[in-house]
Design an enzyme around this catalytic site. Structure first.
Site, mmCIF file in Angstrom:
data_model
loop_
_atom_site.group_PDB
_atom_site.id
_atom_site.type_symbol
_atom_site.label_atom_id
_atom_site.label_comp_id
_atom_site.label_asym_id
_atom_site.label_seq_id
_atom_site.Cartn_x
_atom_site.Cartn_y
_atom_site.Cartn_z
ATOM 1 N N ARG A 1 0.858 -1.467 0.395
ATOM 2 C CA ARG A 1 0.226 0.011 -0.156
ATOM 3 C C ARG A 1 1.048 0.937 0.246
ATOM 4 O O ARG A 1 1.822 1.435 1.315
ATOM 5 C CB ARG A 1 -0.978 0.062 0.597
ATOM 6 C CG ARG A 1 -1.473 1.431 1.380
ATOM 7 C CD ARG A 1 -2.716 1.613 2.323
ATOM 8 N NE ARG A 1 -4.280 0.639 2.069
ATOM 9 C CZ ARG A 1 -4.804 0.757 2.149
ATOM 10 N NH1 ARG A 1 -5.449 1.628 3.464
ATOM 11 N NH2 ARG A 1 -6.319 0.575 1.872
ATOM 12 N N HIS B 1 -7.248 0.881 -6.523
ATOM 13 C CA HIS B 1 -6.946 0.359 -5.773
ATOM 14 C C HIS B 1 -7.982 -0.966 -6.140
ATOM 15 O O HIS B 1 -9.288 -1.346 -6.020
ATOM 16 C CB HIS B 1 -7.860 0.922 -4.455
ATOM 17 C CG HIS B 1 -8.277 -0.051 -2.626
ATOM 18 N ND1 HIS B 1 -7.127 -1.165 -2.743
ATOM 19 C CD2 HIS B 1 -8.593 0.596 -2.093
ATOM 20 C CE1 HIS B 1 -7.692 -1.097 -1.260
ATOM 21 N NE2 HIS B 1 -8.160 -0.591 -0.727
ATOM 22 N N GLN C 1 -9.724 -4.293 -4.017
ATOM 23 C CA GLN C 1 -11.082 -3.708 -3.260
ATOM 24 C C GLN C 1 -12.544 -4.010 -4.012
ATOM 25 O O GLN C 1 -13.536 -3.783 -4.174
ATOM 26 C CB GLN C 1 -11.606 -2.150 -3.075
ATOM 27 C CG GLN C 1 -12.791 -1.308 -2.302
ATOM 28 C CD GLN C 1 -13.063 -2.025 -1.233
ATOM 29 O OE1 GLN C 1 -12.050 -2.048 -0.334
ATOM 30 N NE2 GLN C 1 -14.370 -2.895 -0.780
ATOM 31 N N ASP D 1 -16.454 7.351 -1.840
ATOM 32 C CA ASP D 1 -15.581 7.081 -1.108
ATOM 33 C C ASP D 1 -14.521 8.647 -0.166
ATOM 34 O O ASP D 1 -15.939 9.684 -0.782
ATOM 35 C CB ASP D 1 -14.598 6.620 -1.296
ATOM 36 C CG ASP D 1 -13.322 6.359 -1.133
ATOM 37 O OD1 ASP D 1 -13.060 6.109 -0.273
ATOM 38 O OD2 ASP D 1 -12.288 6.230 -1.714
ATOM 39 N N CYS E 1 -16.656 2.524 0.478
ATOM 40 C CA CYS E 1 -15.091 0.997 0.711
ATOM 41 C C CYS E 1 -14.879 1.283 2.039
ATOM 42 O O CYS E 1 -14.071 -0.437 2.378
ATOM 43 C CB CYS E 1 -13.953 1.214 -1.064
ATOM 44 S SG CYS E 1 -13.230 3.133 -0.225
ATOM 45 N N ARG F 1 -13.951 -8.620 1.572
ATOM 46 C CA ARG F 1 -12.541 -8.471 1.234
ATOM 47 C C ARG F 1 -11.720 -9.597 1.719
ATOM 48 O O ARG F 1 -10.735 -9.792 0.809
ATOM 49 C CB ARG F 1 -11.729 -6.824 1.882
ATOM 50 C CG ARG F 1 -12.481 -5.825 1.436
ATOM 51 C CD ARG F 1 -11.487 -4.769 -0.306
ATOM 52 N NE ARG F 1 -10.288 -5.355 0.075
ATOM 53 C CZ ARG F 1 -9.506 -4.602 0.520
ATOM 54 N NH1 ARG F 1 -10.387 -2.747 0.930
ATOM 55 N NH2 ARG F 1 -8.224 -4.318 0.466
HETATM 56 N N1 NVA Z 1 -10.085 6.915 -1.103
HETATM 57 C C1 NVA Z 1 -9.464 6.205 0.101
HETATM 58 C C2 NVA Z 1 -9.615 5.036 0.263
HETATM 59 C C3 NVA Z 1 -9.019 4.209 0.958
HETATM 60 C C4 NVA Z 1 -9.698 2.977 1.600
HETATM 61 C C5 NVA Z 1 -7.706 6.941 -0.080
HETATM 62 O O1 NVA Z 1 -6.753 6.881 -1.051
HETATM 63 O O2 NVA Z 1 -7.664 7.308 0.403
HETATM 64 N N1 CP Z 2 -11.584 -0.343 1.923
HETATM 65 C C1 CP Z 2 -9.997 -0.243 2.446
HETATM 66 O O1 CP Z 2 -9.392 -0.015 2.110
HETATM 67 O O2 CP Z 2 -10.087 -0.163 4.104
HETATM 68 P P1 CP Z 2 -8.778 0.455 4.677
HETATM 69 O O3 CP Z 2 -8.351 1.981 4.531
HETATM 70 O O4 CP Z 2 -9.256 0.305 6.386
HETATM 71 O O5 CP Z 2 -7.916 -1.397 4.791
#
Ligand code: NVA
Ligand code: CP
Length: 306
Positions: A104, A131, A134, A219, A259, A287
């Site tokens: 990540r 992502h 997801q 989101d 998500c 997930r």
């Molecule tokens: N768009 C959000 C998704 C988190 C799961 C982010 O990147 O923070």
């Molecule tokens: N939806 C998602 O990826 O959640 P987290 O940021 O908690 O991993």
């Protein structure tokens, strides 16, 4: 090296993606029946988190343990990556000890650089661009509740962010129509829009986007790494809050997905996750199941006994 990665929904064929999702449903069923299934005994997944996570970390860690393997959590703070070790060097070393690596990160190029030097599969656990994990869960959730998403209409409301880009890829791979409603200047990445062509429409009005939609998703308004812009975004995005009334303007059998984590009172009304049309909790649980299917496919099965 012909090792396969999962950096984007485009890394697999539509048939492979559908197969993965169906396998996710089977693995969910096995777990619900209490059947032990440990094809990845002795296998180890490394997980590098440069950003916070609840679901992604838990689902990968629990998933590996349930499949008989293990997962190791790493962050830049406690590895040499945080002190400037080149990504390619880390990839060579880490992939010599691990059976797969989940990352990540911020720049998507961190993933492609790592994957280029990795001997084992690399999984995108979220980048600034995409992502895809997801989307496996979202597509599994839609299939479970409504059947095939092919030919349906999906509305994305709010920021044209990493999740939105992955929805664009999903629209291409699963063959559905996507309508994105976002403020000017917050459109999804032009590269993804160009690839999708007619499959994706960008509009300003959320009501226009949800008209006839079978799935509505949104989101957060400020993603991880955009904390400094949060206040300014808040005012701009206000008209894009998803409410029960907005869902009333969609198809009668519409589903709502998020998500998570959600900010009640911002991108969704405070009551939206309690609405019967919301499947966000199933989506979060999926997930685990969808990624177990991914791990099963990507990670070599257990060693033979000597
Ligand atoms: N768009 C959000 C998704 C988190 C799961 C982010 O990147 O923070
Ligand atoms: N939806 C998602 O990826 O959640 P987290 O940021 O908690 O991993």
């Amino acid at each position: 090296m012909s090792v396969r990665h999962f950096l984007s929904m485009m890394d697999y064929t539509p048939d492979e993606l559908v197969g993965l999702i169906r396998r996710g449903i089977e693995l969910k069923n096995l777990r619900n029946r209490g059947v032990l299934f440990e094809p990845l005994k002795n296998r180890v997944l490394g997980m590098i988190f440069e950003k916070a996570s609840t679901r992604t970390r838990l689902s990968f860690e629990a998933g590996m343990i349930q499949l008989g393997g293990q997962a190791i959590f790493l962050s830049p703070r406690d590895t040499q990556l945080g002190r400037g070790e080149p990504i390619g060097d880390a990839a060579i070393v880490m992939s010599s000890m691990l059976d797969a690596v989940m990352i990540r990160t911020f720049a998507h190029s961190n993933l492609t650089e790592f994957a280029a030097k990795s001997k084992v599969p690399v999984i995108n656990g979220l980048s600034d661009d995409l992502h895809p994990c997801q989307l496996l869960a979202d597509m599994q959730t839609f299939l479970e509740h409504r059947g095939s998403i092919t030919g349906k209409t999906v509305a994305w409301i709010g920021d044209g962010n990493n999740m939105c880009n992955s929805y664009i890829e999903a629209a291409m791979q699963f063959d559905f129509q996507l309508k994105v409603a976002c403020p000017a200047g917050y459109e999804p990445d032009a590269r993804f829009l160009a690839l999708a062509g007619e499959r994706v429409q960008v509009v300003r009005d959320p009501r226009e986007a949800v008209a006839g939609a079978h799935l509505v998703s949104t989101d957060v308004w400020a993603s991880m790494g955009q904390e400094d812009e949060a206040e300014q975004r808040m005012a701009l995005f206000r008209p894009y809050q998803v409410t029960r009334e907005l869902l009333d303007a969609a198809a009668e059998d519409v589903l709502f997905m998020h998500c998570l984590p959600a900010h009640r009172g911002e991108e969704i009304s405070v009551d939206l996750l309690d609405d019967p049309r919301s499947v966000a909790w199933d989506q979060a649980e999926n997930r685990l199941h969808a990624q177990k299917a991914l791990l099963e496919m990507l990670v070599e099965p257990a060693y033979h006994h000597a």
